[in-house]
Design a protein around this motif. Structure first.
Motif, PDB file in Angstrom:
ATOM      1  N   ASP A 125      -6.843 -16.413  -9.259  1.00 23.87           N
ATOM      2  CA  ASP A 125      -6.320 -15.477 -10.251  1.00 23.87           C
ATOM      3  C   ASP A 125      -4.854 -15.755 -10.572  1.00 23.87           C
ATOM      4  OD1 ASP A 125      -8.679 -14.204 -10.413  1.00 23.87           O
ATOM      5  OD2 ASP A 125      -8.152 -12.536  -9.076  1.00 23.87           O
ATOM      6  N   GLU A 142       5.837  -6.025   0.208  1.00 24.68           N
ATOM      7  CA  GLU A 142       5.023  -5.674   1.365  1.00 24.68           C
ATOM      8  C   GLU A 142       5.514  -6.320   2.645  1.00 24.68           C
ATOM      9  OE1 GLU A 142       0.497  -4.857   0.162  1.00 24.68           O
ATOM     10  OE2 GLU A 142       1.162  -6.916   0.040  1.00 24.68           O
ATOM     11  N   PHE A 143       5.182  -5.682   3.759  1.00 28.54           N
ATOM     12  CA  PHE A 143       5.464  -6.179   5.107  1.00 28.54           C
ATOM     13  C   PHE A 143       6.931  -6.486   5.321  1.00 28.54           C
ATOM     14  CE2 PHE A 143       1.151  -7.566   3.886  1.00 28.54           C
ATOM     15  CZ  PHE A 143       0.457  -6.640   4.641  1.00 28.54           C
ATOM     16  N   LYS A 167      -6.792  -7.087 -11.006  1.00 32.39           N
ATOM     17  CA  LYS A 167      -5.647  -8.016 -10.932  1.00 32.39           C
ATOM     18  C   LYS A 167      -4.345  -7.350 -11.344  1.00 32.39           C
ATOM     19  CE  LYS A 167      -7.611 -11.611 -13.189  1.00 32.39           C
ATOM     20  NZ  LYS A 167      -7.551 -12.847 -13.944  1.00 32.39           N
ATOM     21  N   ASP A 178       4.662 -14.467  -2.219  1.00 33.08           N
ATOM     22  CA  ASP A 178       4.217 -14.320  -0.827  1.00 33.08           C
ATOM     23  C   ASP A 178       2.839 -14.938  -0.652  1.00 33.08           C
ATOM     24  OD1 ASP A 178       6.451 -12.961   0.065  1.00 33.08           O
ATOM     25  OD2 ASP A 178       5.661 -11.013  -0.534  1.00 33.08           O
ATOM     26  N   ILE A 223       7.115  -2.589  -5.024  1.00 39.37           N
ATOM     27  CA  ILE A 223       7.168  -2.644  -3.566  1.00 39.37           C
ATOM     28  C   ILE A 223       7.076  -4.098  -3.076  1.00 39.37           C
ATOM     29  CG2 ILE A 223       6.154  -0.346  -3.276  1.00 39.37           C
ATOM     30  CD1 ILE A 223       3.723  -2.071  -2.060  1.00 39.37           C
ATOM     31  N   ARG A 239      -5.092  -3.481  -4.419  1.00 36.40           N
ATOM     32  CA  ARG A 239      -5.444  -3.611  -5.836  1.00 36.40           C
ATOM     33  C   ARG A 239      -6.951  -3.546  -6.028  1.00 36.40           C
ATOM     34  NH1 ARG A 239      -1.419  -6.517  -9.302  1.00 36.40           N
ATOM     35  NH2 ARG A 239       0.502  -6.459  -8.115  1.00 36.40           N
ATOM     36  N   PHE A 283       0.760 -19.010 -11.860  1.00 35.59           N
ATOM     37  CA  PHE A 283       1.977 -18.986 -11.040  1.00 35.59           C
ATOM     38  C   PHE A 283       1.950 -20.088  -9.989  1.00 35.59           C
ATOM     39  CE2 PHE A 283       1.726 -14.763 -12.753  1.00 35.59           C
ATOM     40  CZ  PHE A 283       3.042 -14.435 -13.017  1.00 35.59           C
ATOM     41  N   TYR A 334     -10.346  -0.682   5.133  1.00 37.54           N
ATOM     42  CA  TYR A 334      -9.820  -1.531   6.204  1.00 37.54           C
ATOM     43  C   TYR A 334     -10.282  -1.002   7.555  1.00 37.54           C
ATOM     44  CZ  TYR A 334      -6.515  -3.999   3.159  1.00 37.54           C
ATOM     45  OH  TYR A 334      -5.963  -4.781   2.204  1.00 37.54           O
ATOM     46  N   THR A 347      -6.206  -7.863  12.140  1.00 36.74           N
ATOM     47  CA  THR A 347      -6.653  -6.519  11.762  1.00 36.74           C
ATOM     48  C   THR A 347      -5.467  -5.591  11.564  1.00 36.74           C
ATOM     49  OG1 THR A 347      -8.601  -6.893  13.085  1.00 36.74           O
ATOM     50  CG2 THR A 347      -8.194  -4.631  12.447  1.00 36.74           C
ATOM     51  N   MET A 376      -0.076  -9.590 -13.167  1.00 30.93           N
ATOM     52  CA  MET A 376       0.154 -10.684 -12.243  1.00 30.93           C
ATOM     53  C   MET A 376       1.651 -11.000 -12.204  1.00 30.93           C
ATOM     54  SD  MET A 376      -1.712 -12.236 -10.180  1.00 30.93           S
ATOM     55  CE  MET A 376      -3.342 -11.838 -10.691  1.00 30.93           C
ATOM     56  N   GLY A 377       2.158 -11.241 -11.046  1.00 25.78           N
ATOM     57  CA  GLY A 377       3.578 -11.576 -10.933  1.00 25.78           C
ATOM     58  C   GLY A 377       4.449 -10.355 -10.763  1.00 25.78           C
ATOM     59  N   GLN A 378       3.846  -9.191 -10.836  1.00 25.00           N
ATOM     60  CA  GLN A 378       4.624  -7.972 -10.633  1.00 25.00           C
ATOM     61  C   GLN A 378       3.911  -7.129  -9.576  1.00 25.00           C
ATOM     62  OE1 GLN A 378       5.554  -5.875 -14.257  1.00 25.00           O
ATOM     63  NE2 GLN A 378       6.090  -4.049 -13.118  1.00 25.00           N
ATOM     64  N   SER A 379       4.681  -6.689  -8.596  1.00 26.98           N
ATOM     65  CA  SER A 379       4.065  -5.898  -7.533  1.00 26.98           C
ATOM     66  C   SER A 379       3.768  -4.489  -8.032  1.00 26.98           C
ATOM     67  CB  SER A 379       5.000  -5.816  -6.337  1.00 26.98           C
ATOM     68  OG  SER A 379       5.073  -7.063  -5.719  1.00 26.98           O
ATOM     69  N   VAL A 380       3.030  -3.783  -7.226  1.00 26.82           N
ATOM     70  CA  VAL A 380       2.654  -2.415  -7.601  1.00 26.82           C
ATOM     71  C   VAL A 380       3.901  -1.536  -7.680  1.00 26.82           C
ATOM     72  CG1 VAL A 380       1.446  -0.389  -6.692  1.00 26.82           C
ATOM     73  CG2 VAL A 380       0.312  -2.594  -6.718  1.00 26.82           C
ATOM     74  N   TRP A 402      -8.587  -1.222  10.280  1.00 26.54           N
ATOM     75  CA  TRP A 402      -7.396  -0.577  10.832  1.00 26.54           C
ATOM     76  C   TRP A 402      -7.044   0.612   9.930  1.00 26.54           C
ATOM     77  CZ3 TRP A 402      -1.685  -1.910  10.086  1.00 26.54           C
ATOM     78  CH2 TRP A 402      -0.929  -1.435  11.139  1.00 26.54           C
ATOM     79  N   GLU A 452       2.104  -0.346   1.544  1.00 29.72           N
ATOM     80  CA  GLU A 452       1.222  -1.480   1.292  1.00 29.72           C
ATOM     81  C   GLU A 452       0.430  -1.233   0.020  1.00 29.72           C
ATOM     82  OE1 GLU A 452      -0.944  -2.583   4.889  1.00 29.72           O
ATOM     83  OE2 GLU A 452      -2.324  -3.561   3.501  1.00 29.72           O
ATOM     84  N   ALA A 453       0.239  -2.282  -0.741  1.00 31.46           N
ATOM     85  CA  ALA A 453      -0.507  -2.130  -1.996  1.00 31.46           C
ATOM     86  C   ALA A 453      -1.955  -2.536  -1.786  1.00 31.46           C
ATOM     87  CB  ALA A 453       0.108  -2.996  -3.069  1.00 31.46           C
ATOM     88  N   TYR A 487      -4.403   5.831   1.640  1.00 29.10           N
ATOM     89  CA  TYR A 487      -3.980   5.347   0.327  1.00 29.10           C
ATOM     90  C   TYR A 487      -3.995   6.448  -0.732  1.00 29.10           C
ATOM     91  CZ  TYR A 487      -4.121   0.700   2.296  1.00 29.10           C
ATOM     92  OH  TYR A 487      -3.860  -0.402   3.067  1.00 29.10           O
ATOM     93  N   TRP A 516      -1.398 -10.074   0.738  1.00 28.57           N
ATOM     94  CA  TRP A 516      -0.045  -9.816   0.243  1.00 28.57           C
ATOM     95  C   TRP A 516      -0.077  -9.497  -1.245  1.00 28.57           C
ATOM     96  CZ3 TRP A 516       4.626 -10.654   3.242  1.00 28.57           C
ATOM     97  CH2 TRP A 516       4.368 -10.963   4.572  1.00 28.57           C
ATOM     98  N   ASP A 517       0.827  -8.648  -1.668  1.00 24.83           N
ATOM     99  CA  ASP A 517       0.821  -8.247  -3.066  1.00 24.83           C
ATOM    100  C   ASP A 517       1.691  -9.155  -3.934  1.00 24.83           C
ATOM    101  OD1 ASP A 517      -0.231  -6.322  -4.901  1.00 24.83           O
ATOM    102  OD2 ASP A 517       1.812  -5.629  -5.176  1.00 24.83           O
ATOM    103  N   GLY A 518       2.797  -9.606  -3.398  1.00 18.33           N
ATOM    104  CA  GLY A 518       3.703 -10.467  -4.159  1.00 18.33           C
ATOM    105  C   GLY A 518       3.092 -11.852  -4.342  1.00 18.33           C
ATOM    106  N   VAL A 519       3.154 -12.388  -5.578  1.00 21.02           N
ATOM    107  CA  VAL A 519       2.513 -13.684  -5.836  1.00 21.02           C
ATOM    108  C   VAL A 519       3.212 -14.796  -5.049  1.00 21.02           C
ATOM    109  CG1 VAL A 519       1.887 -15.344  -7.622  1.00 21.02           C
ATOM    110  CG2 VAL A 519       1.746 -12.929  -8.095  1.00 21.02           C
TER     111      VAL A 519
END
Lengths: 441, 603
Positions: A174, B372-373, B341, A133, B370, B338, A178, B299, A88, B344-348, B301, B335-336, B306, A128-131
């Motif tokens: 999705d 994340e984490f 989609k 990751d 960005i 979405r 990749f 979420y 969480t 794809m392959g590119q972060s926010v 938590w 944190e992103a 956002y 996670w946002d990065g593919v």
């Protein structure tokens, strides 16, 4: 008041302990090469419940379970709560470590392995946002379930889960484009030096082929232990379906050569010779799906099972429909035909040329592809009513319409695939939307 | 981890403590007076006052020489009772820990978190129970064996006995903790993956070796290989000069900064900001004049709020007391979220804007994707430029001369550039990173958190052992530790009425009747009585318990180390210290008077 002295009391306690230990010894005596051991050892042997017979032994896990005695449940409960809290609050590293602790305490709980494997591959990866990751966590889940299958070799579900993660999650999510690439060339270059992660893909194969191997292992395990995921006929079809997925993925990647044709050929063989010959239990008795002669062959099966031919035919049809047996049979057969390969290649090239702005070349290639495709549909009539085949044909017509419009021309009175387009007019509005999305119309 | 960058409110805390302490003394005094009057009649109040007088004399006349002598006695006793055997268990755990913790495929920063958690957890779980048992058992055992007779016959005050015990056990615990902490530190440093150690070495190497100097900028070149690093003075002139004189060296400087910021064994010193939001319409207040917040994406938590991408929504971070430097190192961990989609392959994509609300000048910094984490590090030079639409030209501004408002404030806005995507942020997610402290600093501070917790447990244990026997004192202290550690939040929810399901009787009723906690109870007299009793137990009795049991969460500082942060003084160390001292004073009084009243000859 007891009249016994302290020493006498102690001796009595000692005697009682010895007496109580006798049945425990008799029950729990371990088995040796000469002796079968106590009743518990025999039962363990009979039901394959010994640590070694279940799978690989993890000494840490066994020790922890022993040391905790009756407190294992409490400790497990505490750890599950902690894991949930960490999930969480997005403390992924700690959550992963807690998962390890849980599995040390519950190494032979099928659902615990399945839950955590899924959690890592599907839930955590999606956070996670990065593919890359996300891919990392998909792998974590797959590796976790692989370990589960090593520790519990008899459960077919765990092998199936690994196959499902490597097949469906890597191949159809999705991020599939990749993930499939990463499966052959891991994004962590420093660790894997431009190759795949050997823990999940030691031989650098396509993800669907690796998934197929895991589904085959699931089927082997299922020979001895019943699975509880789905209908048996579906469960057993997964190795062959993985081969279909592999062949389709090659096509999606734009490969229309001999490799793809052979992939379809293998898929056809696997579907009809291996899977099609497997026997499944039905109310009409055991039957297999590769029955082509509905007279003599089915008659023989019905006689063998002591059922009527109609009853048998009914169950054959129902089981075939559940797994879409006839469609996949025809599809694999047609796709392994050089004519179909040619049709797909031309339709694909037509679309590619269109996107490159080479309209005249695109039109010529597209029309040739449509003509070939029409021949394929004439040859394999079943495809005329199958979704994927219809979509491919209708998309080709729509592309031709668009081409003509761009060139300021009218669609001719007669054009290939007109019959298919007319037959499925009800699907056109929905497919139009899809078409616009595909071509950013 | 959920950091609380807000400084500890010291004055209200001290006032609250004074009130609680005053009430406590008043209650005790009233009970003592009443009992004394019942037992001794008119002489009662006099007796109580004489007790208070003798108590004050005793407490004010404490001799630290005698206290230390008693502490030494306690240390010898603890050693004799094999307290140091805890080292054997500790060494066994550490010898084999890496077998079970090491995972070569886990990301190094994530792996470090596990190592740090393991070290602090092990130390806590090994030291605290041992010390708790020793401290609870000490005095009762002395009374039982009558060895305390030899002590009390000497010219020693009871208050010195209590303090001597506390000091003695604290010394033993401190020795154990120091040894374990040192070994634990070495173990963590050794476990860090080689690659990251190399980064450390590179940066370290550069600091000590140089063969060319450009006004405070030290460089090291080794043959035809890439220079291994650089340390530059934080001076604009030097950096500009370096960029002009040697672009390659400047690149190297950038690389060294990057390596430095990615160091895993870090001890970041953050300067946090206050966070306010601007909604998608660009408003900071709603129709009712209330400040707008971020959006909840659902979420459980609710740590982060956002902002919507490609709208006017922003997170506005205002930093105070910013001192001028040549470069500002900004670090964020957004944190992103979405809703589609996207690419794809590119972060926010995220962008910082430095805003001066007084002049209306707004400098847009380059957008970045960005990660994340983990940390996103952006450095901004003091000299900035922006394109002025009206004047149709690029205008240069100085970060500290032109962008600071209200004397010492800098506002940095954060916005999300992707349409339909959201960027989540909390106050602690974005900060100015000052030069890092060495890793051992944060490690030592976190260890001091365990030390303070240990001292508090010793104080409670020794106090308990002054009026009850060993096993009961163990139960009492353990209960306080367990409640203070694990159930404080639950207790607070119960007292505030946030917890569903009611008090103990209502919960039992619901359990027995299989009624879930969302169903309404029948409106009968018995239910009314049940609720009244629950209210009494929860609101009054539990409220008192909640205020008596110490909040042990203040002592948990290891997450700072695990996340690579320095342990802040004002929001972490100070509250821990205050809690320890706050309990020490009443405990000493209780312990002293209990020991005075206790019949030391009884077994």
């Amino acid at each position: 008041m007891s009249r016994l002295t302290t020493q006498q009391r102690k001796l009595i306690y000692l005697g009682a302990i010895v007496v109580l230990l006798i049945p425990i010894f008799l029950l729990g005596m371990p088995a040796t090469t000469e002796d079968e051991g106590g009743s518990l050892a025999q039962l363990r042997q009979e039901y394959d419940l010994g640590e070694t017979s279940l799978g690989d032994v993890d000494p840490t896990s066994a020790t922890m379970n022993l040391v905790l005695l009756g407190m294992r449940g409490v400790a497990t409960n505490f750890l599950w709560r902690e894991m949930d809290e960490q999930k969480t609050t997005k403390q992924w590293a700690q959550m992963r470590a807690t998962t390890e602790s849980i599995i040390k305490l519950q190494p032979h709980y099928l659902e615990v392995w399945r839950y955590h494997g899924w959690n890592l591959s599907f839930n955590v990866s999606a956070e996670w946002d990065g593919v890359s990751d996300r891919y990392y966590w998909v792998k974590e889940g797959a590796k976790f379930t692989m370990r589960g299958s090593n520790r519990n070799r008899k459960y077919p579900e765990l092998y199936w889960d690994v196959g499902n993660t490597l097949g469906k999650k890597v191949g159809r999510s999705d991020e599939a484009a990749f993930f499939r690439k990463y499966f052959r060339k891991d994004p962590n270059d420093e660790l894997y030096l431009g190759g795949p992660d050997p823990d999940i893909n030691p031989e650098n194969k396509d993800n669907y082929l690796v998934a197929k191997e895991w589904f085959e292992a699931a089927n082997s395990a299922e020979d001895n232990m019943r699975q509880h995921i789905m209908m048996r006929a579906l469960f057993r079809s997964y190795p062959a379906r993985s081969q279909f997925d592999y062949a389709q993925a090659l096509q999606r990647d734009g490969l229309f050569d001999e490799v793809t044709r052979i992939a379809w050929k293998d898929a056809f063989d696997g579907w009809t010779e291996d899977y099609g010959r497997m026997e499944f239990q039905t109310p009409a008795g055991p039957l297999y799906l590769e029955v082509n002669d509905l007279d003599t062959e089915l008659d023989a099966i019905a006689k063998k099972n002591g059922a009527t031919k109609e009853f048998m035919a009914n169950w054959l049809s129902r089981t075939q429909k559940v797994v879409n047996y006839r469609y996949w049979r025809t599809r694999a057969l047609s796709e392994s035909d050089p004519l179909t390969v040619k049709a797909h290649r031309e339709l694909f090239d037509g679309e590619r040329l269109f996107k490159e702005g080479r309209l005249s070349e695109s039109e010529a290639t597209l029309i040739s592809g449509m003509e070939t495709y029409e021949k394929v549909l004439d040859k394999y009539q079943t495809l005329m009513i199958e979704d994927l085949s219809i979509e491919e044909g209708i998309f080709a017509v729509m592309l031709l319409q668009k081409l003509k419009k761009l060139k300021g021309e009218e669609l001719p009175e007669r054009y290939p695939l007109k019959k298919l387009f007319a037959m499925h007019q009800n699907r056109v509005p929905y497919l139009q939307t899809e078409f616009r999305r595909r071509f950013l119309d | 981890m959920e950091f609380h960058p807000e400084p500890y409110a010291l004055v209200p805390a001290v006032l609250h403590w004074a009130k609680a302490m005053g009430s406590f003394l008043l209650i005790v005094l009233s009970i003592a007076m009443l009992t004394s009057v019942i037992l001794h009649g008119n002489k009662g109040p006099k007796i109580v006052i004489s007790w208070i007088n003798s108590g004050l004399r005793d407490l004010l006349g404490i001799s630290f020489r005698r206290v230390w002598a008693l502490a030494q006695l306690t240390i010898r006793e603890a050693v004799r009772r094999k307290a140091l055997m805890v080292f054997v268990v500790f060494s066994i755990l550490f010898m084999f820990a890496s077998w079970f913790l090491q995972d070569s495929t886990l990301r190094p920063d994530l792996q470090l978190k596990n190592y740090v958690s393991f070290v602090f957890r092990t130390i806590t779980f090994l030291v605290l129970p041992v010390i708790l048992i020793l401290a609870c058992w000490g005095l009762p055992e002395d009374i039982r064996l009558r060895s305390l007779h030899t002590v009390v016959t000497k010219p020693v005050r009871r208050s010195e006995v209590v303090l001597g015990r506390m000091l003695g056990f604290s010394t033993v615990g401190t020795i154990i903790l120091v040894v374990m902490g040192f070994v634990g530190y070495l173990w963590v440093v050794r476990q860090v993956p080689t690659m990251l150690q190399q980064i450390d070495e590179v940066v370290e190497n550069v600091r000590v070796q140089s063969n060319k100097t450009i006004e405070g900028v030290e460089l090291k070149f080794e043959g035809d290989t890439l220079p291994s690093g650089v340390e530059a003075a934080y001076s604009l002139n030097n950096i500009s000069e370096l960029r002009q004189q040697s672009p390659a060296a400047y690149d190297l400087y950038e690389k060294a900064l990057d390596l430095e910021s990615r160091r895993v064994l870090a001890c970041r010193v953050p300067v946090y900001a206050t966070l306010e939001y601007m909604d998608r319409e660009g408003r900071t207040e709603d129709e009712e004049g209330k400040k707008v917040g971020g959006i909840s994406v659902g979420y459980v938590w609710e740590h982060r709020e956002y902002i919507e991408g490609a709208t006017k929504a922003r997170g506005m971070f205002t930093f105070r007391n910013v001192t001028p430097v040549d470069r500002l190192l900004l670090e964020s961990r957004f944190e992103a979220f979405r809703t589609h989609k996207g690419r794809m392959g590119q972060s926010v994509l995220c962008q910082y804007l430095i805003v001066n609300p007084e002049t209306g000048v707004q400098v847009e910094l380059p957008a970045f994707e960005i990660a994340e984490f983990t940390q996103n590090v952006v450095t901004i030079d003091r000299k900035l430029s922006y394109y002025d639409q009206e004047q149709s030209k690029e205008i240069e501004v100085d970060l500290f001369d032109n962008m600071v408002f209200d004397d010492d404030k800098i506002r940095i806005d954060v916005r999300c550039l992707d349409s339909g995507q959201y960027l989540g942020m909390a106050q602690s997610d974005f900060f100015i990173r000052q030069p890092d402290n060495p890793f051992h600093i944060s490690f030592t501070k976190a260890a001091s958190g365990i030390w303070m917790m240990m001292v508090l447990i010793i104080i409670i244990s020794v106090t308990g052992s002054c009026f009850v026997k060993g096993p009961v004192a163990i139960l009492l202290t353990s209960a306080m530790v367990v409640i203070g550690q694990a159930f404080r939040e639950f207790m607070a929810k119960l007292v505030s009425g946030e917890q569903r399901g009611g008090g103990p009787i209502e919960s039992a009723y619901r359990l027995l009747t299989h009624m879930n906690d969302t169903s309404d109870l029948p409106k009968t007299t018995s239910v009314g009585i049940m609720k009244w009793l629950d209210e009494l137990m929860v609101k009054d009795i539990l409220w008192i318990v909640q205020n008596i049991v110490p909040d042990f969460s203040h002592f948990r500082m290891s997450p700072y180390v695990a996340e690579g942060f320095d342990v802040p003084w004002d929001s972490s160390l100070l509250p821990a210290l205050i809690v320890t001292v706050a309990y020490m004073i009443p405990c000493l009084l209780i312990g002293y008077y209990s020991l005075c009243l206790r019949e030391l000859e009884s077994k």
